[in-house]
Each structure stands twice: as C-alpha cells, then as structure tokens.
Design a protein around this motif. Structure first.
Motif, PDB file in Angstrom:
ATOM      1  N   ASP A  67       0.832  -1.208   0.000  1.00 21.01           N
ATOM      2  CA  ASP A  67       0.000   0.000   0.000  1.00 21.01           C
ATOM      3  C   ASP A  67       0.869   1.262   0.000  1.00 21.01           C
ATOM      4  OD1 ASP A  67      -2.367  -1.424   0.002  1.00 21.01           O
ATOM      5  OD2 ASP A  67      -2.504  -1.502   2.193  1.00 21.01           O
ATOM      6  N   ASP A  68       1.938   1.260   0.807  1.00 16.57           N
ATOM      7  CA  ASP A  68       2.830   2.431   0.845  1.00 16.57           C
ATOM      8  C   ASP A  68       3.508   2.648  -0.501  1.00 16.57           C
ATOM      9  OD1 ASP A  68       2.144   2.711   3.477  1.00 16.57           O
ATOM     10  OD2 ASP A  68       3.921   1.663   4.254  1.00 16.57           O
ATOM     11  N   LEU A  69       3.969   1.562  -1.145  1.00 13.63           N
ATOM     12  CA  LEU A  69       4.641   1.693  -2.442  1.00 13.63           C
ATOM     13  C   LEU A  69       3.687   2.211  -3.506  1.00 13.63           C
ATOM     14  CD1 LEU A  69       6.735  -1.624  -2.472  1.00 13.63           C
ATOM     15  CD2 LEU A  69       7.616   0.710  -2.235  1.00 13.63           C
ATOM     16  N   VAL A  70       2.447   1.707  -3.507  1.00 11.70           N
ATOM     17  CA  VAL A  70       1.476   2.160  -4.502  1.00 11.70           C
ATOM     18  C   VAL A  70       1.117   3.624  -4.265  1.00 11.70           C
ATOM     19  CG1 VAL A  70      -0.907   1.850  -5.302  1.00 11.70           C
ATOM     20  CG2 VAL A  70       0.539  -0.151  -4.899  1.00 11.70           C
ATOM     21  N   ALA A  71       0.981   4.029  -3.009  1.00 12.01           N
ATOM     22  CA  ALA A  71       0.642   5.418  -2.709  1.00 12.01           C
ATOM     23  C   ALA A  71       1.769   6.368  -3.076  1.00 12.01           C
ATOM     24  CB  ALA A  71       0.301   5.540  -1.213  1.00 12.01           C
ATOM     25  N   GLU A  72       3.019   5.910  -2.921  1.00 10.43           N
ATOM     26  CA  GLU A  72       4.162   6.799  -3.182  1.00 10.43           C
ATOM     27  C   GLU A  72       4.500   6.891  -4.660  1.00 10.43           C
ATOM     28  OE1 GLU A  72       8.913   7.213  -1.904  1.00 10.43           O
ATOM     29  OE2 GLU A  72       7.595   5.697  -0.964  1.00 10.43           O
ATOM     30  N   HIS A  73       4.462   5.763  -5.379  1.00  7.76           N
ATOM     31  CA  HIS A  73       4.951   5.752  -6.775  1.00  7.76           C
ATOM     32  C   HIS A  73       3.825   5.678  -7.801  1.00  7.76           C
ATOM     33  CE1 HIS A  73       9.097   5.225  -5.359  1.00  7.76           C
ATOM     34  NE2 HIS A  73       8.620   4.327  -4.487  1.00  7.76           N
ATOM     35  N   ASP A  74       2.609   5.350  -7.399  1.00  6.40           N
ATOM     36  CA  ASP A  74       1.454   5.273  -8.298  1.00  6.40           C
ATOM     37  C   ASP A  74       1.796   4.492  -9.574  1.00  6.40           C
ATOM     38  OD1 ASP A  74      -1.107   5.633  -9.219  1.00  6.40           O
ATOM     39  OD2 ASP A  74      -0.692   7.612 -10.087  1.00  6.40           O
ATOM     40  N   PRO A  75       2.176   3.246  -9.468  1.00  9.36           N
ATOM     41  CA  PRO A  75       2.580   2.484 -10.661  1.00  9.36           C
ATOM     42  C   PRO A  75       1.375   2.109 -11.523  1.00  9.36           C
ATOM     43  CG  PRO A  75       2.554   1.042  -8.757  1.00  9.36           C
ATOM     44  CD  PRO A  75       2.250   2.421  -8.240  1.00  9.36           C
ATOM     45  N   ASP A  76       1.636   1.972 -12.820  1.00  7.95           N
ATOM     46  CA  ASP A  76       0.586   1.515 -13.748  1.00  7.95           C
ATOM     47  C   ASP A  76       0.439   0.001 -13.725  1.00  7.95           C
ATOM     48  OD1 ASP A  76      -0.051   4.142 -15.040  1.00  7.95           O
ATOM     49  OD2 ASP A  76       2.082   4.018 -15.530  1.00  7.95           O
ATOM     50  N   SER A  77       1.520  -0.708 -13.441  1.00  5.53           N
ATOM     51  CA  SER A  77       1.479  -2.175 -13.402  1.00  5.53           C
ATOM     52  C   SER A  77       2.617  -2.654 -12.522  1.00  5.53           C
ATOM     53  CB  SER A  77       1.598  -2.761 -14.815  1.00  5.53           C
ATOM     54  OG  SER A  77       2.843  -2.382 -15.403  1.00  5.53           O
ATOM     55  N   ALA A  78       2.671  -3.972 -12.351  1.00  4.98           N
ATOM     56  CA  ALA A  78       3.702  -4.545 -11.492  1.00  4.98           C
ATOM     57  C   ALA A  78       4.191  -5.866 -12.083  1.00  4.98           C
ATOM     58  CB  ALA A  78       3.180  -4.774 -10.076  1.00  4.98           C
ATOM     59  N   VAL A  79       5.458  -6.164 -11.785  1.00  2.00           N
ATOM     60  CA  VAL A  79       6.058  -7.457 -12.092  1.00  2.00           C
ATOM     61  C   VAL A  79       6.533  -8.047 -10.778  1.00  2.00           C
ATOM     62  CG1 VAL A  79       7.883  -8.700 -13.306  1.00  2.00           C
ATOM     63  CG2 VAL A  79       6.762  -6.757 -14.414  1.00  2.00           C
ATOM     64  N   VAL A  80       6.057  -9.252 -10.449  1.00  2.00           N
ATOM     65  CA  VAL A  80       6.359  -9.878  -9.162  1.00  2.00           C
ATOM     66  C   VAL A  80       7.456 -10.928  -9.361  1.00  2.00           C
ATOM     67  CG1 VAL A  80       5.424 -11.129  -7.199  1.00  2.00           C
ATOM     68  CG2 VAL A  80       3.981  -9.504  -8.440  1.00  2.00           C
ATOM     69  N   VAL A  81       8.468 -10.868  -8.501  1.00  2.00           N
ATOM     70  CA  VAL A  81       9.578 -11.827  -8.541  1.00  2.00           C
ATOM     71  C   VAL A  81       9.565 -12.596  -7.229  1.00  2.00           C
ATOM     72  CG1 VAL A  81      12.056 -12.157  -8.865  1.00  2.00           C
ATOM     73  CG2 VAL A  81      10.899 -10.242  -9.994  1.00  2.00           C
TER      74      VAL A  81
END
Length: 373
Positions: free
Chosen positions: A86-100
């Motif tokens: 939640d903190d990462l999404v609120a700070e960087h507002d990404p359009d998509s994600a890649v999970v490793v």
C-alpha cells in the motif's frame, strides 16, 4: 509508464528494513544477504529483480525496484507485506507490477499485490540444481495438507503394506500378490464408479423417499429381492449341470437368472413410473419406455442363452406339444434352436417397438396438454 518490480520475501531476515526501494538499496541488500548465507535463494531472487529492472529500462519503461518482506511465515507477516505494498502504490502510483518470487510459498502472496495494482507477470526464480527437489517438496507438502487425498491414497497404501507381509506368512507369494492386486482393483472400481459418493447420498435419499411416500422405495426393495433370487437361481442352474465349458456355464447361469432379473428391472422401472404419475408433473418418455426395454432385453438374452445351451447339448430340443383348439388342431413338433432364437429376438423387437410407440404417444399427449393450458 511506471512499473513496480516487487521481490517478495515472506520470512525475510531484513524485514525491519522493508520495503527496500531503489537499485542501490537492493544491491546493498544482496551483498548483506550473500555474505551471511551464500547459498540462500533470496540472493537469486534479488538478482532476478535487478535483471528485470534492466530489461524494462531497455524497453523504455520507468521501473521502480522494491523488496517487501515479513518477519515470519504467518498471517501477521502477510498483513505487514500488504501494508508495504500500500505504501509503495501510494508513493509511486505504478501503472502495473512485475512480481519476482523464489518459492511457491512466496507466490501465494501474489493475490495481495493483484488486489492493489495490475500484475503483468510473475517471475519465479528457482536454483537449477534444486528445481526438481523444491518442486517435489512443494507437491508433497500440498498433498499431505489435503485430507481427502490422504484418506484416498495413504490409507489404502498403508493397509496394503500391513497386509502383504501377513499374507506372505500364511500363504504363498503368488496368492499374496493376487489378493493384493484384486483388492486394489476393487478399490479403484469403487472410487472410479463413484460408489462411495452414491452410498453417502443413499441414506438421505432413502429418508426423503420415506417421508414423501414414494412408491419406488418399495419397488426397489422388491427389485433387490428378485435380483437375489435370480442370482440364487442362476447358481442352482450352474450346479445342476456337469463339467462343461465356462461359456456354457455362463449361459446356464443367464438362462436361469434372467427371468428373475428381468422382473427386478421391471419392478424398479414401474415404481419410478408410478412416482412420475403421482407427482402429476408429466411423465418423461424414458420412464415409459424403460419397462418395455427391460422385458425386451430379458427375452433376447434368454433366447440366446437357450440357443447356445441347446447347441451345446445341455438342453434337449424344444418340443411343442399337441394342442387342440376345437376346430383347430396343432400337431406336436420339434422347434429348432435357430427358429426358437428368431422367435425370441422377434418378440424382443416387437416389445421394444411397442414401448417406443407408447412413450411417443405419452410425450405428445403431455405436450398437447401444456399447449392447452
């Protein structure tokens, strides 16, 4: 377009510092983790995160590399990771994600990220030397966690392993192997045909039939009794003949048991048909045709078994007795086996056609009644 590259470490030893964001911070974490334990698969996961970040930069995207982790393998740890996302999404507002991820256990957290940001890909990193070992371990862990699979597989295998040495003590190896193989075959048929599911539903269906007053419950009991009588009659018929071939023994059993088994099928089908009539919701043509089909099949099987038994010398040729019907007098004669078989087949076909005709008539009548209403 901003893409969040997330490396998940559910039980990270550096959970207190998570989330770790940025290439420099992740490289420092790789060094710390590798020095502490060079064989740790976390190192490969973090390196894969760097490789994915470089690949996205080469394609013109703006990747943000981050490592999220919890302190233990628990629900509380998962909630900590959800908060970090939640903190990462609120700070960087990404359009998509890649999970490793580096294990199937970490991969279970992918839905947490999917609920917050669109996940374009999941990259699972497994050390080549350990791929088969880890996959096997994960499958075994999932298998042992499934109670139904444990009961279906482990219990029969355990019984076989206990029974086999006992059988070897009291009998020969050939009989022991044959008995075990027969038991396994019966179990596979039992599970494959779904007999266990049927038996589990049977008490409820019987109770419902009793409460609703269904006629079929009584006719099913009658059918079961007639089936037992048919089997008993077949056994008596086989025991009454001498030493003949197995094929003729099977036909002798069928010849003696078919009338009773046909009566059992007729009783069961008539009971189901009466239930349909009592319910007054229309009678399906299959239920109307079933009694005729049972009688037709019984006649045909009876005719073929009699034919083989007569040709095999078990039965004498059928003698039609002399009949006097007033002005019509029929002299006695021998009925050949082929002619007798043809009569049985013809009778079976005629009864089957009558059943089809009656079922068609009933079906058309129901349709006309529905149209009138």
């Amino acid at each position: 377009m901003t893409t969040l590259v997330v490396c998940i470490d559910r039980d990270s030893p550096a959970a207190a510092a998570c989330p770790v964001v940025g290439r420099d911070a992740v490289e420092s974490l790789i060094t710390q983790t590798g020095v502490v334990d060079p064989e740790d698969s976390r190192v490969n996961c973090l390196l894969e995160g760097l490789a994915v970040t470089d690949e996205l930069e080469a394609e013109g995207s703006s990747p943000v590399l981050a490592v999220v982790g919890g302190g233990s393998d628990s629900v509380g740890s998962d909630r900590e990771i959800a908060g970090q996302i939640d903190d990462l999404v609120a700070e960087h507002d990404p359009d998509s994600a890649v999970v490793v991820v580096d294990s199937a256990d970490d991969e279970r957290l992918v839905p947490i990220i999917e609920s917050r940001v669109q996940v374009d890909a999941v990259d699972r990193v497994v050390v080549r030397q350990a791929r088969d070992i880890e996959s096997t371990y994960y499958l075994l862990k999932q298998f042992l966690a499934d109670e139904e699979l444990r009961k279906t597989v482990l219990v029969p295998v355990g019984i076989i392993m206990l029974a086999f040495p006992l059988l070897l003590v009291v009998t020969s190896p050939t009989i022991a192997v044959g008995a075990i193989a027969a038991a396994v075959g019966v179990f596979l048929i039992y599970k494959g045909l779904g007999i266990d599911a049927y038996l589990s539903r049977l008490p409820g269906q019987t109770r419902e039939a009793l409460y609703s007053g269904q006629v079929s419950l009584v006719t099913y009991v009658v059918a079961a009794g007639l089936s037992l009588v048919g089997i008993f009659a077949g056994v008596l018929g086989v025991s009454a003949v001498g030493d003949i071939s197995p094929f003729l023994l099977a036909n002798r059993f069928a010849f003696a048991s078919v009338p009773w088994l046909t009566g059992a099928a007729l009783a069961a089908s008539l009971g189901r048909l009466l239930d349909e009539l009592i319910q007054q919701e229309g009678v399906r043509s299959a239920y109307v045709n079933l009694p005729f089909g049972a009688v037709a099949v019984g006649l045909v099987v009876r005719g073929f078994s009699a034919y083989f038994l007569e040709r095999g010398g078990v039965f004498e040729p059928f003698q039609v007795p002399e009949t006097n019907l007033g002005i019509v007098q029929i002299q006695g004669f021998l009925l050949e086996a082929g002619t007798r078989l043809a009569l049985f087949i013809l009778a079976g076909i005629l009864i089957s056609l009558v059943g089809v005709r009656v079922a068609t008539y009933v079906s058309h009548t129901d349709i006309e009644d529905e149209l009138v209403e």
